[in-house]
Design an enzyme around this catalytic site. Structure first.
Site, PDB file in Angstrom:
ATOM      1  N   SER A 246      12.264  58.173 104.250  1.00 30.39           N
ATOM      2  CA  SER A 246      13.150  57.599 105.258  1.00 30.39           C
ATOM      3  C   SER A 246      13.556  56.180 104.852  1.00 30.39           C
ATOM      4  O   SER A 246      12.845  55.501 104.118  1.00 30.39           O
ATOM      5  CB  SER A 246      12.454  57.553 106.610  1.00 30.39           C
ATOM      6  N   LYS A 247      14.695  55.769 105.393  1.00 29.12           N
ATOM      7  CA  LYS A 247      15.197  54.416 105.124  1.00 29.12           C
ATOM      8  C   LYS A 247      14.136  53.392 105.508  1.00 29.12           C
ATOM      9  O   LYS A 247      13.943  52.403 104.850  1.00 29.12           O
ATOM     10  CB  LYS A 247      16.473  54.164 105.956  1.00 29.12           C
TER      11      LYS A 247
END
Ligand code: GLU
Length: 478
Positions: A246-247
């Protein structure tokens, strides 16, 4: 200029558009380990041709994080120092009619693309400016907005990847792509290829996300007559759910982890297993073992799973592997200076807390009560339904016992044997509980004898007397 090509020469080539994160540093580590394993060179190349997105503070962050991890580079280059070099090659390609100026407007390109799509053809540059005569194009380029494109042949090409074997692409799908915005503004793919050749790089080791750039880069290499390179495209790093990381996870930088109290060795050990495993699947590896055992044969194709709990586990392991003294030195900076007034006490605390610690930054919060007695309610001293007067009496007697232990005997073992005798007589809970609360200000803490040992005779008595006074006051008020 860059020496002779007989050793392995690899490079880590970050764009300074953000701080160094786990994705980047894993690439750096695998490059570095391969170089060390082969007795070769590890080169750091700052790819900062994207002026809008590159920032000096990110360059500093990248260098500091690599140094903190001990991934020292043998040579350092920066692309913005080398613009004249790229210009030379661009000029040569234009003169030899292998590259050309393109003046197509944004609207032209969009229209072309729409037309191709409506015919069901995958979009690529139409080649409209390919045939403008060189002199005319050069004259126009002085006044008109332009880019420089490479003439890409429609042919198949392949490269050797140490992890994937032979990989084949068809350049027909690529079209004449842009290699520079102008003579002084080369784009990433172009500068990257020039540098790999000039710096005599032998192996390109980078993340899988770059695999789609490889055919373009090989097309440039071939246009310039450079020798082919060997590639190793490293598997993606996946989140715990096997999806792309995930970012948020990627947004955290190595310097954040450093500030949070992770040790460099824990980070390296954690990273090296993201996509690689040693013989016999050993988990704990010294840096020397990593260097000795590293090879691309044991890098997997499937993504490596990023599991932060594993990092915490390694960190706890490497914290426990430190001597009390070394750990104390690292922790000194993370606690209020007043805690260092009694260094013995500090080191003793480190020694006890070490067993539980996952991060260096856990320490101060976990042991604060040993240095600053928290405010607590007198009721906390009470054990079940035992009357306050009884507990106060027990505290008073315990004070007498503590006082009777000589300063030099004030150690866990002696304290324990004297106090246990008393506790067996009056009841464990009725004696040990209020002592623990008196010494920690808290119901959940290490055992009372450990506490007394760390606090020392003077502080133990101060805290015991304070507790006794609290309870007596409460008792009188009732
Ligand atoms: N500058 C590229 C990046 O930061 C490096 C690509 C490469 O290693 O070739 O992703």
């Amino acid at each position: 200029m860059f020496g002779q090509k007989k050793h392995v020469r690899v490079r880590f080539a970050p764009s300074p558009t953000g701080p160094l994160n786990f994705g980047g540093v894993r690439t750096a580590l695998f490059n570095w380990l391969f170089a060390k394993h082969e007795g070769g060179y590890f080169i750091l190349r700052i790819e900062d041709t994207d002026k809008e997105r590159s920032r000096p503070e990110f360059e500093t962050d990248i260098k500091e994080s690599l140094s903190w991890l001990g991934l020292h580079w043998d040579e350092l280059y920066k692309q913005t120092d080398r613009i004249a070099e790229y210009e030379k090659y661009l000029t040569s390609l234009l003169e030899r009619n292998i590259a050309y100026y393109c003046f197509c407007s944004e609207e032209d390109l969009v229209k072309d693309e729409e037309a191709q799509m409506s015919q069901g053809i995958p979009p690529k540059y139409s080649g409209r400016c390919r045939t403008i005569p060189f002199e005319e194009a050069t004259a126009r380029a002085k006044k008109e907005k332009h880019v420089i494109r490479l003439k890409v042949p429609e042919k198949e090409l392949s490269f050797h990847d140490l992890i994937r074997g032979k990989v084949t692409f068809h350049l027909g799908l690529v079209g004449d792509f842009i290699i520079a915005k102008s003579l002084k503004e080369p784009l990433y793919n172009f500068a990257n290829v020039i540098d790999d050749a000039e710096m005599e790089i032998t192996h390109v080791v980078r993340g899988e996300e770059h695999i789609s750039n490889t055919p373009r880069q090989i097309a440039i290499q071939e246009a310039l007559g450079f020798s082919p390179l060997i590639y190793a495209h490293l598997p993606l790093i996946l989140g715990a759910n096997k999806k792309k990381l995930s970012k948020r996870d990627l947004a955290k930088s190595i310097s954040d982890y450093r500030r949070e109290g992770y040790l460099p060795h824990a980070v390296l050990n954690f990273l090296v297993l993201l996509g690689w495993h040693p013989k016999e699947d050993k988990e704990i590896l010294s840096v020397e073992e990593m260097q000795k055992e590293f090879s691309f044969d044991r890098v997997q194709k499937a993504g490596g799973i990023f599991n932060i709990e594993k990092l915490d586990w390694f960190n706890g392991y490497y914290i426990r592997a430190l001597s009390d003294e070394t750990l104390a030195l690292l922790l000194e900076e993370l606690v209020p200076p007043a805690w260092m007034n009694d260094r013995n006490k500090f080191v003793k605390t480190v020694s006890v807390e070490k067993e539980r610690m996952k991060k260096l930054t856990d320490f101060a919060g976990a042991v604060k009560f040993l240095f600053e007695l928290p405010v607590y309610a007198p009721e906390l001293l009470l054990w079940k339904h035992t009357p306050a007067a009884t507990i106060a009496g027990n505290l008073k007697e315990a004070i007498g016992i503590f006082e009777g232990i000589a300063e030099e005997d004030f150690h866990k073992r002696t304290i324990e044997s004297k106090m246990m005798l008393f506790a067996e007589m009056r009841g464990r809970g009725e004696v040990l509980w209020p002592i623990r609360v008196a010494l920690s200000g808290n119901g959940a803490s290490p055992g009372p004898f450990d506490l007394a040992d760390i606090l020392g005779k003077r502080e133990t008595l101060l805290r015991m007397k304070h507790a006794y006074a609290l309870l007596s006051k409460k008792h009188e008020a009732e």
